[in-house]
Design an enzyme around this catalytic site. Structure first.
Site, mmCIF file in Angstrom:
data_model
loop_
_atom_site.group_PDB
_atom_site.id
_atom_site.type_symbol
_atom_site.label_atom_id
_atom_site.label_comp_id
_atom_site.label_asym_id
_atom_site.label_seq_id
_atom_site.Cartn_x
_atom_site.Cartn_y
_atom_site.Cartn_z
ATOM 1 N N GLY A 44 33.724 -3.956 10.335
ATOM 2 C CA GLY A 44 33.399 -2.877 11.429
ATOM 3 C C GLY A 44 33.625 -4.038 12.227
ATOM 4 O O GLY A 44 33.494 -3.051 13.145
ATOM 5 N N CYS A 45 33.023 -5.676 12.546
ATOM 6 C CA CYS A 45 33.016 -6.585 12.722
ATOM 7 C C CYS A 45 34.066 -6.719 13.910
ATOM 8 O O CYS A 45 35.235 -7.112 13.582
ATOM 9 C CB CYS A 45 32.786 -7.770 12.651
ATOM 10 S SG CYS A 45 32.148 -9.158 13.884
ATOM 11 N N GLY A 46 34.208 -6.301 15.550
ATOM 12 C CA GLY A 46 35.710 -6.392 16.194
ATOM 13 C C GLY A 46 35.869 -8.073 16.102
ATOM 14 O O GLY A 46 37.325 -8.289 16.460
ATOM 15 N N CYS A 64 35.126 -10.237 13.822
ATOM 16 C CA CYS A 64 36.252 -10.748 12.491
ATOM 17 C C CYS A 64 36.940 -11.201 11.918
ATOM 18 O O CYS A 64 37.889 -9.818 11.725
ATOM 19 C CB CYS A 64 34.935 -10.116 10.812
ATOM 20 S SG CYS A 64 33.516 -9.943 11.376
#
Length: 277
Positions: free
Chosen positions: A122-124, A126
């Protein structure tokens, strides 16, 4: 995917709960006496396009067809549900695989821009190859509606109803679609806030909901704003705060962003012209 029979779930008798599992826990007043409690399931979910694994997300093992559709739309992999010919959810040795059959045109486009995103949760940031890709421009949204803030009150009260797992575990985020009259057209929950939103966006595309607004139980990150805008959502309400980058992106793409949504309370960050009392 397992469905668990619940004998008693916080006063709900004989309920059926998908996406949760029982576990022994201890409390300070009974350290030697284990008790049974419910935990939200979190599993690796791989999205596989035309046989090629694209991303692995940690998610709740439910509504995965909606997730696949919403993710494909919000990431710009497809332009409409018609670009997907089929979705097949399969159990894998260590998680779940969602096999997605794309049209040849969209798959060719995906291969051209495919990036290494394995393990993304969910990390934009990564898996993004260059910092320049962060907060990438989204086509400005049109101004096609006005939403009454008085209709938000009912939606906030009903948001909890979406969180069937959250009610017994305290461990999920929710995302709901608010119709112009304030009723909830539908909603999704997940252990991941971005996944919950993607599930909602998938349901919205499938059901054809247009006018209205999205409501999320979490903070509003830039990626949630970007995902909403990519799917044509003009208004995003968040129960918690918005980040500075989320506000910047919302301003640029003409999205109305509202945070700290509570009964009788809201903080409007961008484009208030879509809102009325």
């Amino acid at each position: 995917m397992q469905v668990f029979q619940v004998k008693e779930v916080h006063s709900q008798a004989d309920a059926v709960l998908e996406g949760a599992t029982q576990h022994s826990v201890y409390h300070p007043d009974s350290l030697h006496q284990p008790q049974s409690d419910w935990l939200a399931e979190e599993v690796p979910v791989a999205l596989v396009y035309n046989g090629i694994s694209h991303v692995v997300m940690m998610a709740s093992p439910k509504e995965l067809e909606q997730f696949a559709l919403g993710f494909s739309l919000s990431e710009g992999i497809i332009q409409s549900p018609a670009d997907i010919y089929g979705i097949d959810v399969q159990n894998a040795c260590n998680g779940i695989e969602v096999q997605i059959e794309l049209s040849s045109r969209r798959f060719a486009g995906l291969k051209e821009r495919r990036r290494s995103m394995d393990g993304r949760t969910g990390c934009g940031v990564c898996g993004v190859e260059q910092l320049a890709e962060i907060g990438k421009p989204v086509a400005p949204l049109p101004f096609t509606q006005t939403f009454s803030l008085s209709k938000l009150e009912n939606a906030l009260v009903r948001l909890r109803d979406v969180q069937k797992i959250g009610q017994v575990t305290g461990c999920t985020h929710a995302a709901s679609w608010i119709a112009p009259d304030g009723t909830l057209s539908g909603g999704s929950e997940d252990v991941g806030r971005h996944v919950a939103l993607d599930k909602l966006l998938g349901a919205r595309a499938k059901q054809g909901w247009q006018q209205g607004a999205a409501l999320v139980s979490s903070r509003a990150s830039y990626e949630m704003v970007q995902k909403s805008a990519m799917c044509g959502v003009e208004i995003l309400f968040a129960v918690s705060a918005a980040t500075s980058l989320a506000v910047d992106v919302a301003q640029r793409c003409n999205l109305t962003l509202v945070g700290f949504c509570r009964p009788g309370q809201a903080t409007i960050y961008t484009h208030p012209q879509r809102l009325s009392e």
